[in-house]
Design a protein around this motif. Structure first.
Motif, PDB file in Angstrom:
ATOM      1  N   ARG A 128       4.674  -0.263 -10.794  1.00  0.00           N
ATOM      2  CA  ARG A 128       3.778  -1.031  -9.916  1.00  0.00           C
ATOM      3  C   ARG A 128       2.524  -1.448 -10.676  1.00  0.00           C
ATOM      4  NH1 ARG A 128       4.068   2.417  -5.324  1.00  0.00           N
ATOM      5  NH2 ARG A 128       2.013   3.343  -5.447  1.00  0.00           N
ATOM      6  N   LYS A 129       2.121  -2.707 -10.462  1.00  0.00           N
ATOM      7  CA  LYS A 129       0.926  -3.192 -11.165  1.00  0.00           C
ATOM      8  C   LYS A 129      -0.353  -2.666 -10.530  1.00  0.00           C
ATOM      9  CE  LYS A 129       2.794  -7.369 -13.044  1.00  0.00           C
ATOM     10  NZ  LYS A 129       3.628  -8.478 -12.648  1.00  0.00           N
ATOM     11  N   LYS A 130      -1.309  -2.307 -11.368  1.00  0.00           N
ATOM     12  CA  LYS A 130      -2.675  -2.002 -10.914  1.00  0.00           C
ATOM     13  C   LYS A 130      -3.494  -3.261 -11.150  1.00  0.00           C
ATOM     14  CE  LYS A 130      -2.117   2.606 -10.611  1.00  0.00           C
ATOM     15  NZ  LYS A 130      -2.390   3.469  -9.495  1.00  0.00           N
ATOM     16  N   ILE A 131      -4.233  -3.655 -10.152  1.00  0.00           N
ATOM     17  CA  ILE A 131      -4.960  -4.927 -10.225  1.00  0.00           C
ATOM     18  C   ILE A 131      -6.394  -4.733  -9.731  1.00  0.00           C
ATOM     19  CG2 ILE A 131      -5.043  -7.325  -9.379  1.00  0.00           C
ATOM     20  CD1 ILE A 131      -1.991  -7.087  -8.822  1.00  0.00           C
ATOM     21  N   VAL A 132      -7.350  -5.266 -10.482  1.00  0.00           N
ATOM     22  CA  VAL A 132      -8.704  -5.394  -9.950  1.00  0.00           C
ATOM     23  C   VAL A 132      -9.003  -6.885  -9.872  1.00  0.00           C
ATOM     24  CG1 VAL A 132     -11.162  -4.965 -10.344  1.00  0.00           C
ATOM     25  CG2 VAL A 132      -9.509  -3.132 -10.717  1.00  0.00           C
ATOM     26  N   ALA A 133      -9.305  -7.364  -8.666  1.00  0.00           N
ATOM     27  CA  ALA A 133      -9.519  -8.799  -8.451  1.00  0.00           C
ATOM     28  C   ALA A 133     -10.956  -9.045  -8.025  1.00  0.00           C
ATOM     29  CB  ALA A 133      -8.552  -9.306  -7.381  1.00  0.00           C
ATOM     30  N   ALA A 134     -11.552 -10.072  -8.632  1.00  0.00           N
ATOM     31  CA  ALA A 134     -12.927 -10.462  -8.309  1.00  0.00           C
ATOM     32  C   ALA A 134     -12.901 -11.591  -7.298  1.00  0.00           C
ATOM     33  CB  ALA A 134     -13.637 -10.929  -9.582  1.00  0.00           C
ATOM     34  N   ASN A 135     -13.576 -11.393  -6.173  1.00  0.00           N
ATOM     35  CA  ASN A 135     -13.737 -12.451  -5.171  1.00  0.00           C
ATOM     36  C   ASN A 135     -15.220 -12.840  -5.185  1.00  0.00           C
ATOM     37  OD1 ASN A 135     -13.885 -14.070  -2.930  1.00  0.00           O
ATOM     38  ND2 ASN A 135     -13.458 -12.433  -1.450  1.00  0.00           N
ATOM     39  N   TRP A 136     -15.507 -13.935  -5.865  1.00  0.00           N
ATOM     40  CA  TRP A 136     -16.924 -14.340  -5.975  1.00  0.00           C
ATOM     41  C   TRP A 136     -17.478 -14.867  -4.660  1.00  0.00           C
ATOM     42  CZ3 TRP A 136     -17.473 -17.603 -11.159  1.00  0.00           C
ATOM     43  CH2 TRP A 136     -17.162 -16.778 -12.244  1.00  0.00           C
ATOM     44  N   LYS A 137     -16.599 -15.181  -3.711  1.00  0.00           N
ATOM     45  CA  LYS A 137     -17.015 -15.810  -2.446  1.00  0.00           C
ATOM     46  C   LYS A 137     -17.819 -17.078  -2.751  1.00  0.00           C
ATOM     47  CE  LYS A 137     -16.649 -11.369  -0.216  1.00  0.00           C
ATOM     48  NZ  LYS A 137     -17.066 -10.445   0.831  1.00  0.00           N
ATOM     49  N   MET A 138     -18.825 -17.414  -1.948  1.00  0.00           N
ATOM     50  CA  MET A 138     -19.560 -18.665  -2.182  1.00  0.00           C
ATOM     51  C   MET A 138     -20.842 -18.363  -2.973  1.00  0.00           C
ATOM     52  SD  MET A 138     -20.537 -21.672   0.557  1.00  0.00           S
ATOM     53  CE  MET A 138     -22.074 -20.941   1.151  1.00  0.00           C
ATOM     54  N   ASN A 139     -20.643 -17.919  -4.197  1.00  0.00           N
ATOM     55  CA  ASN A 139     -21.764 -17.537  -5.046  1.00  0.00           C
ATOM     56  C   ASN A 139     -21.616 -18.139  -6.435  1.00  0.00           C
ATOM     57  OD1 ASN A 139     -23.255 -15.506  -3.337  1.00  0.00           O
ATOM     58  ND2 ASN A 139     -21.216 -14.577  -3.336  1.00  0.00           N
ATOM     59  N   LEU A 140     -22.707 -18.338  -7.101  1.00  0.00           N
ATOM     60  CA  LEU A 140     -22.837 -18.768  -8.500  1.00  0.00           C
ATOM     61  C   LEU A 140     -22.632 -20.279  -8.709  1.00  0.00           C
ATOM     62  CD1 LEU A 140     -20.903 -15.908 -10.374  1.00  0.00           C
ATOM     63  CD2 LEU A 140     -23.283 -15.906  -9.581  1.00  0.00           C
ATOM     64  N   ASN A 141     -23.568 -20.884  -9.463  1.00  0.00           N
ATOM     65  CA  ASN A 141     -23.340 -22.273  -9.870  1.00  0.00           C
ATOM     66  C   ASN A 141     -22.519 -22.271 -11.154  1.00  0.00           C
ATOM     67  OD1 ASN A 141     -25.052 -21.884 -12.069  1.00  0.00           O
ATOM     68  ND2 ASN A 141     -26.866 -22.594 -10.966  1.00  0.00           N
ATOM     69  N   LEU A 142     -22.229 -23.466 -11.667  1.00  0.00           N
ATOM     70  CA  LEU A 142     -21.296 -23.529 -12.806  1.00  0.00           C
ATOM     71  C   LEU A 142     -21.804 -22.785 -14.032  1.00  0.00           C
ATOM     72  CD1 LEU A 142     -19.716 -27.121 -12.874  1.00  0.00           C
ATOM     73  CD2 LEU A 142     -18.588 -24.934 -12.433  1.00  0.00           C
ATOM     74  N   SER A 143     -23.098 -22.917 -14.335  1.00  0.00           N
ATOM     75  CA  SER A 143     -23.552 -22.233 -15.551  1.00  0.00           C
ATOM     76  C   SER A 143     -23.588 -20.721 -15.340  1.00  0.00           C
ATOM     77  CB  SER A 143     -24.895 -22.794 -16.051  1.00  0.00           C
ATOM     78  OG  SER A 143     -25.878 -22.591 -15.095  1.00  0.00           O
ATOM     79  N   GLU A 144     -23.935 -20.290 -14.139  1.00  0.00           N
ATOM     80  CA  GLU A 144     -23.906 -18.839 -13.869  1.00  0.00           C
ATOM     81  C   GLU A 144     -22.470 -18.299 -13.945  1.00  0.00           C
ATOM     82  OE1 GLU A 144     -27.701 -18.761 -10.741  1.00  0.00           O
ATOM     83  OE2 GLU A 144     -25.672 -19.117  -9.995  1.00  0.00           O
ATOM     84  N   GLY A 145     -21.535 -19.090 -13.464  1.00  0.00           N
ATOM     85  CA  GLY A 145     -20.132 -18.675 -13.523  1.00  0.00           C
ATOM     86  C   GLY A 145     -19.643 -18.564 -14.960  1.00  0.00           C
ATOM     87  N   ALA A 146     -20.006 -19.570 -15.760  1.00  0.00           N
ATOM     88  CA  ALA A 146     -19.588 -19.553 -17.171  1.00  0.00           C
ATOM     89  C   ALA A 146     -20.173 -18.336 -17.878  1.00  0.00           C
ATOM     90  CB  ALA A 146     -20.053 -20.840 -17.854  1.00  0.00           C
ATOM     91  N   GLU A 147     -21.425 -18.031 -17.564  1.00  0.00           N
ATOM     92  CA  GLU A 147     -22.082 -16.886 -18.204  1.00  0.00           C
ATOM     93  C   GLU A 147     -21.402 -15.574 -17.794  1.00  0.00           C
ATOM     94  OE1 GLU A 147     -26.358 -17.114 -17.775  1.00  0.00           O
ATOM     95  OE2 GLU A 147     -26.482 -14.943 -18.115  1.00  0.00           O
ATOM     96  N   LEU A 148     -21.066 -15.473 -16.517  1.00  0.00           N
ATOM     97  CA  LEU A 148     -20.408 -14.244 -16.054  1.00  0.00           C
ATOM     98  C   LEU A 148     -19.055 -14.053 -16.753  1.00  0.00           C
ATOM     99  CD1 LEU A 148     -19.993 -11.787 -14.269  1.00  0.00           C
ATOM    100  CD2 LEU A 148     -19.496 -13.301 -12.340  1.00  0.00           C
ATOM    101  N   ILE A 149     -18.268 -15.122 -16.850  1.00  0.00           N
ATOM    102  CA  ILE A 149     -16.959 -14.964 -17.509  1.00  0.00           C
ATOM    103  C   ILE A 149     -17.156 -14.652 -18.995  1.00  0.00           C
ATOM    104  CG2 ILE A 149     -14.763 -16.088 -18.122  1.00  0.00           C
ATOM    105  CD1 ILE A 149     -14.784 -17.438 -15.436  1.00  0.00           C
ATOM    106  N   ASN A 150     -18.168 -15.248 -19.574  1.00  0.00           N
ATOM    107  CA  ASN A 150     -18.460 -14.942 -20.977  1.00  0.00           C
ATOM    108  C   ASN A 150     -18.796 -13.455 -21.150  1.00  0.00           C
ATOM    109  OD1 ASN A 150     -18.721 -15.951 -23.633  1.00  0.00           O
ATOM    110  ND2 ASN A 150     -20.942 -15.695 -23.451  1.00  0.00           N
TER     111      ASN A 150
END
Ligand code: PGA
Length: 258
Positions: A2-24
Motif C-alpha cells: 500500500r502506498k503512503k502518501i502526503v498530499a499538500a492542499n494549498w487551497k486558495m493561497n499563494l500567488n505565482l511567485s510565492e508558489g514557485a518559491e515554496l516548490i523550490n
C-alpha cells in the motif's frame, strides 16, 4: 504494497511567485521518496502550468488539482475540466473536499460524476469524506462516512476503484487546530477499510491508501501515521510552509509500509 502518501492542499493561497518559491524550497529539502512513499502537491489552477514544470524535476512528487467540473466540456463559464487537467500533467485530483461540499453545494451525486471524469481522463482521485461536529456528537459518524463512500464511489468497478485514494477529514478538525486523536483516526480508517472490503473484497481494500486530514502537523504526524490504517495525510495549513510540510513527509518516511 500500500502506498503512503502526503498530499499538500494549498487551497486558495499563494500567488505565482510565492508558489514557485515554496516548490523550490520543497525541491531543496525533500527527503528521498519512492514509488510507495510519495508526495502530491495540489496548488490552485493558475499555478498548475508553472508547478508542472517545477515538479517534473522531482522524483515521486506528483502534481494534483483541488477540483474539476463534472461535465467533460461545454458552456460552464469559469470551470475547468478533467481533460484540461490531464493535458496539463495533473495526476491526482482532490474531489469532494468538505469546503467544496459546504460552500459550493457539491453533493454525493455530483461528486460521483466528478470522480468519473477524473478516472476517465487517466488521473487518480483523492476522495474526501468526513463528518461535522454535529454528526460526531450524535455518534453517527460511521454511517455518515459510509454513505459518502457509497454514493460517491461505489458505482465504480474494481479496476477503476484501484485509482482512488480516500482522505478522511473530520470537518471539526480542518483548520481548527483540533486534530482527531490517533485512536479516533484509526477507528474511522478501520471502519472505512471494512466498508471498502464489503464492497470490493479484502485484496482491493487492503491496497487502497486512506489519508487523514485535519490540523495535521509535524508534531502530531508521526503518531497519526503510525496507526495501522492511516496511510499518510492530506495537509492544508501546514503545506504552505516548506519546513512544516517536509517535517510531515519525514514522519511518513519513518513509518513502516503496510
Ligand atoms: P488543515 O486542512 O490541514 O489546514 O486542517 C486540511 C484539509 O482541509 O485538507
Amino acid at each position: 504494497m500500500r502506498k503512503k502518501i502526503v498530499a499538500a492542499n494549498w487551497k486558495m493561497n499563494l500567488n505565482l511567485s510565492e508558489g514557485a518559491e515554496l516548490i523550490n524550497d520543497l525541491y531543496n529539502g525533500m527527503p528521498e521518496l519512492s514509488e510507495h512513499r510519495l508526495v502530491v502537491v495540489a496548488p490552485p489552477f493558475v499555478h498548475i502550468g508553472q508547478a508542472a514544470t517545477q515538479l517534473a524535476t522531482m522524483d515521486h512528487v506528483y502534481l494534483g488539482a483541488q477540483n474539476c467540473h463534472q461535465e467533460a466540456s461545454g458552456a460552464y463559464t469559469g470551470e475547468v475540466s478533467a481533460s484540461m487537467l490531464s493535458s496539463a500533467e495533473v495526476q491526482y485530483v482532490i474531489i469532494g473536499h468538505s469546503e467544496r461540499r459546504q460552500y459550493f453545494g457539491e453533493d454525493n451525486e455530483m461528486l460521483a460524476k466528478k470522480v468519473n471524469q477524473v478516472l476517465a481522463n487517466g488521473m487518480k482521485v483523492i476522495f474526501c469524506c468526513g463528518e461535522s461536529l454535529e454528526v460526531r456528537d450524535a455518534g453517527t459518524e460511521n454511517a455518515w462516512v459510509e454513505t459518502q463512500l457509497r454514493e460517491g464511489l461505489f458505482h465504480l468497478g474494481e479496476e477503476h476503484f484501484k485509482n482512488v485514494v480516500i482522505a478522511y477529514e473530520p470537518i471539526w478538525a480542518i483548520g481548527t487546530g483540533r486534530t482527531a486523536s490517533a485512536q479516533q483516526a484509526q477507528d474511522m480508517h478501520a471502519h472505512i477499510r471494512s466498508v471498502l472490503t464489503s464492497q470490493f473484497g479484502a485484496e482491493v481494500a487492503d491496497g487502497i491508501s486512506i489519508l487523514y486530514g485535519g490540523s495535521c502537523k509535524p508534531s502530531n504526524a508521526a503518531e497519526l501515521f503510525a496507526c495501522a490504517d492511516v496511510d499518510g495525510g492530506l495537509i492544508g495549513g501546514a503545506s504552505l510552509k516548506a519546513e512544516e510540510f517536509i517535517g510531515i513527509v519525514s514522519a511518513m518516511l519513518e513509518t513502516e509500509v503496510a
